[in-house]
Motif scaffolding. Structure first.
Motif, short mmCIF file in Angstrom:
data_model
loop_
_atom_site.label_atom_id
_atom_site.label_comp_id
_atom_site.label_asym_id
_atom_site.label_seq_id
_atom_site.Cartn_x
_atom_site.Cartn_y
_atom_site.Cartn_z
N SER A 4 51.53 28.06 -8.85
CA SER A 4 51.26 26.64 -9.12
C SER A 4 52.46 25.93 -9.74
O SER A 4 53.26 26.52 -10.45
CB SER A 4 50.04 26.51 -10.03
OG SER A 4 50.22 27.24 -11.22
N VAL A 5 52.53 24.64 -9.44
CA VAL A 5 53.65 23.79 -9.85
C VAL A 5 53.12 22.50 -10.46
O VAL A 5 52.19 21.89 -9.91
CB VAL A 5 54.54 23.44 -8.62
CG1 VAL A 5 55.66 22.50 -9.00
CG2 VAL A 5 55.07 24.71 -7.96
N ARG A 6 53.72 22.06 -11.57
CA ARG A 6 53.39 20.77 -12.21
C ARG A 6 54.64 19.92 -12.20
O ARG A 6 55.72 20.39 -12.57
CB ARG A 6 52.92 21.00 -13.64
CG ARG A 6 52.87 19.78 -14.55
CD ARG A 6 51.75 18.81 -14.24
NE ARG A 6 50.46 19.46 -14.22
CZ ARG A 6 49.44 19.09 -14.97
NH1 ARG A 6 49.54 18.09 -15.80
NH2 ARG A 6 48.30 19.74 -14.87
N CYS A 33 53.60 21.87 -1.58
CA CYS A 33 52.77 22.87 -2.26
C CYS A 33 51.49 23.16 -1.48
O CYS A 33 51.08 24.33 -1.37
CB CYS A 33 52.43 22.40 -3.68
SG CYS A 33 53.85 22.38 -4.80
N TRP A 38 49.93 26.59 -2.62
CA TRP A 38 50.10 26.59 -4.08
C TRP A 38 49.26 25.48 -4.70
O TRP A 38 49.02 24.45 -4.09
CB TRP A 38 51.56 26.34 -4.46
CG TRP A 38 52.55 27.29 -3.89
CD1 TRP A 38 52.31 28.53 -3.35
CD2 TRP A 38 53.95 27.07 -3.78
NE1 TRP A 38 53.49 29.10 -2.92
CE2 TRP A 38 54.51 28.23 -3.17
CE3 TRP A 38 54.80 26.04 -4.13
CZ2 TRP A 38 55.87 28.35 -2.93
CZ3 TRP A 38 56.15 26.16 -3.88
CH2 TRP A 38 56.68 27.31 -3.29
N LYS A 39 48.89 25.67 -5.95
CA LYS A 39 48.23 24.61 -6.71
C LYS A 39 49.30 23.63 -7.17
O LYS A 39 50.45 24.01 -7.40
CB LYS A 39 47.48 25.20 -7.90
CG LYS A 39 46.28 26.00 -7.46
CD LYS A 39 45.48 26.47 -8.63
CE LYS A 39 44.28 27.24 -8.07
NZ LYS A 39 43.52 27.87 -9.12
N GLU A 61 49.89 25.33 -14.90
CA GLU A 61 50.88 25.73 -13.90
C GLU A 61 51.99 26.57 -14.52
O GLU A 61 52.39 26.36 -15.66
CB GLU A 61 51.47 24.49 -13.21
CG GLU A 61 50.47 23.69 -12.41
CD GLU A 61 49.63 22.71 -13.23
OE1 GLU A 61 48.72 22.09 -12.67
OE2 GLU A 61 49.88 22.58 -14.45
N GLU A 62 52.50 27.53 -13.73
CA GLU A 62 53.58 28.41 -14.20
C GLU A 62 54.94 27.72 -14.19
O GLU A 62 55.82 28.06 -14.96
CB GLU A 62 53.71 29.66 -13.31
CG GLU A 62 52.54 30.58 -13.31
CD GLU A 62 51.50 30.19 -12.28
OE1 GLU A 62 51.78 29.42 -11.34
OE2 GLU A 62 50.36 30.64 -12.44
N LYS A 98 56.82 29.26 -19.68
CA LYS A 98 56.86 28.66 -18.34
C LYS A 98 58.27 28.79 -17.75
O LYS A 98 59.24 29.08 -18.43
CB LYS A 98 56.50 27.17 -18.40
CG LYS A 98 55.20 26.85 -19.09
CD LYS A 98 54.03 27.19 -18.25
CE LYS A 98 52.74 26.75 -18.94
NZ LYS A 98 51.56 27.22 -18.28
#
Length: 191
Positions: A4-6, A33, A38-39, A61-62, A98
């Motif tokens: 996951s990505v923010r 994503c 991916w989230k 998110e990581e 992170k």
């Protein structure tokens, strides 16, 4: 668990602060994503107080990408404030560990700044650029970097080492002159 990505995006046009939509990294990252499975999370930030607000909440998110202007002093927000890893309240422990990417120019040119940002986030790693960068080449480098990271994501944990980053640099070395001619070093650095 899914990778996951923010994205924390800020407005780039400093002359027209009322313009809150001309640049939106989510326009690139959301479909990317989704196509990767991916989230994805996204927030528009305009000030240091916006960052403090979002950092006070659990970020699931990581990987966190900060998209906007930067230079050797830090990451600039829409209102002209500059985030440098020393001018916010402490980051809650729930958001430590992170992977942080600064999709902005020149932050990676200042080693002390990069170390301050890594320390502030208690991050596994901070990635940034040592050169002036066009958005399209940031997106290109970061999408390859994230795809490399996904291969290191196992059972909800992402471990991406300096040796993994060296492999990424070697594999993408041919691209170093796409953004700017006569570049001798890979534009992205890891702290």
């Amino acid at each position: 668990m899914s990778f996951s990505v923010r994205i924390f995006d800020t407005v780039l046009n400093g002359k027209n602060i009322k313009d809150t939509v001309s640049r939106n990294a989510a326009d690139f990252w959301k479909p990317f994503c989704q196509s990767a499975g991916w989230k994805f999370g996204y927030e528009r930030v305009h000030s240091l107080s916006d960052l403090e607000f979002f950092f006070s909440k659990k970020i699931k998110e990581e990987v966190i990408i900060f998209s906007g202007h930067g230079n050797e002093n830090g990451f600039y927000l829409s209102n002209g404030e500059c985030f440098n890893g020393e001018n916010l309240k402490s980051l809650p422990e729930k958001n430590h560990g992170k992977i942080i990417i600064f999709s902005s120019c020149l932050i990676g040119k200042n080693e002390k700044l990069s170390e301050n940002l890594k320390s502030y986030f208690s991050a596994q790693a901070v990635f940034s650029y040592r050169h002036l960068m066009s958005d399209r080449f940031c997106f290109l480098n970061e999408s390859i970097l994230l795809t490399s990271m996904e291969h290191k994501f196992n059972r909800g944990r992402l471990i991406f080492t300096f040796n993994d980053f060296i492999d990424f640099q070697v594999e993408t070395d041919f691209m170093k002159n796409m953004n700017e001619k006569h570049v001798k070093l890979h534009p992205m650095v890891m702290t």
